[in-house]
Design an enzyme around this catalytic site. Sequence first.
Site, PDB file in Angstrom:
ATOM      1  N   MET A   1      95.958  40.893 110.515  1.00 31.80           N
ATOM      2  CA  MET A   1      96.319  40.929 111.936  1.00 31.80           C
ATOM      3  C   MET A   1      95.051  40.815 112.790  1.00 31.80           C
ATOM      4  SD  MET A   1      99.687  43.199 112.342  1.00 31.80           S
ATOM      5  CE  MET A   1      98.944  44.803 112.423  1.00 31.80           C
TER       6      MET A   1
ATOM      7  N   HIS B   1      88.637  43.411 105.360  1.00 28.16           N
ATOM      8  CA  HIS B   1      89.196  42.060 105.253  1.00 28.16           C
ATOM      9  C   HIS B   1      88.227  41.156 104.471  1.00 28.16           C
ATOM     10  CE1 HIS B   1      91.086  43.215 109.337  1.00 28.16           C
ATOM     11  NE2 HIS B   1      92.071  43.210 108.470  1.00 28.16           N
TER      12      HIS B   1
ATOM     13  N   LYS C   1      94.349  50.143 100.816  1.00 28.31           N
ATOM     14  CA  LYS C   1      94.280  51.030 101.993  1.00 28.31           C
ATOM     15  C   LYS C   1      95.702  51.240 102.531  1.00 28.31           C
ATOM     16  CE  LYS C   1      93.020  52.137 106.422  1.00 28.31           C
ATOM     17  NZ  LYS C   1      94.324  52.051 107.044  1.00 28.31           N
ATOM     18  N   ASP C   2      96.496  50.162 102.528  1.00 27.00           N
ATOM     19  CA  ASP C   2      97.901  50.237 102.945  1.00 27.00           C
ATOM     20  C   ASP C   2      98.748  50.195 101.666  1.00 27.00           C
ATOM     21  OD1 ASP C   2      97.512  49.879 105.969  1.00 27.00           O
ATOM     22  OD2 ASP C   2      96.342  48.268 105.114  1.00 27.00           O
TER      23      ASP C   2
ATOM     24  N   SER D   1      89.206  49.962 109.406  1.00 28.17           N
ATOM     25  CA  SER D   1      90.516  49.614 109.948  1.00 28.17           C
ATOM     26  C   SER D   1      90.322  49.064 111.356  1.00 28.17           C
ATOM     27  CB  SER D   1      91.406  50.864 109.990  1.00 28.17           C
ATOM     28  OG  SER D   1      92.521  50.634 110.820  1.00 28.17           O
TER      29      SER D   1
ATOM     30  N   ARG E   1      92.181  49.497 113.782  1.00 32.24           N
ATOM     31  CA  ARG E   1      92.519  50.561 114.732  1.00 32.24           C
ATOM     32  C   ARG E   1      91.350  51.506 115.018  1.00 32.24           C
ATOM     33  NH1 ARG E   1      98.130  50.947 115.593  1.00 32.24           N
ATOM     34  NH2 ARG E   1      99.273  49.877 113.975  1.00 32.24           N
TER      35      ARG E   1
HETATM   36  P1  AMP Z   1      95.528  44.332 108.692  1.00 30.63           P
HETATM   37  O1  AMP Z   1      94.772  43.275 109.434  1.00 30.63           O
HETATM   38  O2  AMP Z   1      95.165  45.721 109.085  1.00 30.63           O
HETATM   39  O3  AMP Z   1      97.020  44.068 108.696  1.00 30.63           O
HETATM   40  O4  AMP Z   1      95.069  44.222 107.177  1.00 30.63           O
HETATM   41  C1  AMP Z   1      95.120  42.999 106.483  1.00 30.63           C
HETATM   42  C2  AMP Z   1      94.866  43.270 105.021  1.00 30.63           C
HETATM   43  O5  AMP Z   1      93.581  43.901 104.869  1.00 30.63           O
HETATM   44  C3  AMP Z   1      95.896  44.234 104.400  1.00 30.63           C
HETATM   45  O6  AMP Z   1      96.206  43.797 103.089  1.00 30.63           O
HETATM   46  C4  AMP Z   1      95.146  45.551 104.401  1.00 30.63           C
HETATM   47  O7  AMP Z   1      95.600  46.452 103.417  1.00 30.63           O
HETATM   48  C5  AMP Z   1      93.727  45.086 104.116  1.00 30.63           C
HETATM   49  N1  AMP Z   1      92.750  46.103 104.549  1.00 30.63           N
HETATM   50  C6  AMP Z   1      92.700  46.725 105.746  1.00 30.63           C
HETATM   51  N2  AMP Z   1      91.692  47.625 105.766  1.00 30.63           N
HETATM   52  C7  AMP Z   1      91.106  47.578 104.552  1.00 30.63           C
HETATM   53  C8  AMP Z   1      90.020  48.272 103.937  1.00 30.63           C
HETATM   54  N3  AMP Z   1      89.329  49.214 104.574  1.00 30.63           N
HETATM   55  N4  AMP Z   1      89.685  47.952 102.665  1.00 30.63           N
HETATM   56  C9  AMP Z   1      90.380  47.003 101.987  1.00 30.63           C
HETATM   57  N5  AMP Z   1      91.415  46.309 102.504  1.00 30.63           N
HETATM   58  C10 AMP Z   1      91.777  46.587 103.773  1.00 30.63           C
END
Ligand code: AMP
Length: 267
Positions: free
Chosen positions: A26, A33, A144-145, A179, A181
């Site tokens: 996102m 990422h 993480k998720d 994150s 956020r």
């Molecule tokens: P998001 O942009 O937050 O939706 O995350 C995109 C992808 O990155 C998802 O598969 C998350 O689980 C992964 N992700 C987010 N934060 C981390 C982190 N600290 N370490 C590893 N993967 C992450």
Amino acid sequence: MKILKDVFELNKAVKNYKNVGFVPTMGGIHKGHASLIKISQKNSKETIVSIFVNPTQFNQRKDFKNYPRNIKKDISILRKLKVNYLFLPDVNEIYKKKTKNFKLNKSDKILCAKYRKGHFEGVLNVMNRLLSIVKSKHVFMGKKDFQQYILIKRILGKKYKINIVGCDTIRENNKIALSTRNKLLKKSAIKIASKIAIKMDKLKRLSQINKSVDLSKCKSELENKFKIKVDYLEFRDEKKLKLNNFKSKYRLFIAYHINGVRLIDNF
Ligand code: AMP
């Protein structure tokens, strides 16, 4: 790096590739990422990263509006990481087709599914759409998720016969999980989040020696000491996310609200 905004462009660009790795995000690209992208680049011939802030997975309009976005910076980071393709669709492009909605089983309504009504239905909906568009061999997702990774692996991995690869959580030196956020947190909240991450790590280690860690007491202590609201603090096994199943590999899951932001993590 080619920036593809619609399905037609994407199909045209990657139609001849067989070994494609996909990293859905996102945006607000950070080192977490980046680690998924590097793993994809090692294991795939071509890597597609998508940035799409999916409205249907936010259960509060305000949360969707406030979600940190910085597409210029993201593009520059992705270029430095030598990403081949960025899929950057708008809402109409993703949601133009009608599809069946996903429903969770009763047994899935735990952890974040219990506290964020409709969230995973939205995640499954958008991932179903993305996977039907991108047609990759592997999808790289963060542990993480963890609950998201497990649900997508079980439901969509099977449906599309795609390998959903879970990747380790990347943390700052202060132990906070990276994150997007986190950008919304004040300095004082970051300090507390770091203390909580360190404490969770210790609790997990302690539980491996002494299974009788009292999590409901720990939850109240965290809430009182740091003036936060904890949604859940639970040990669950990695495979089926069953409570307190110490016989197989397990994790300590936490979700809490601090400084108006909801953070999740697991150890
Ligand atoms: P998001 O942009 O937050 O939706 O995350 C995109 C992808 O990155 C998802 O598969 C998350 O689980 C992964 N992700 C987010 N934060 C981390 C982190 N600290 N370490 C590893 N993967 C992450």
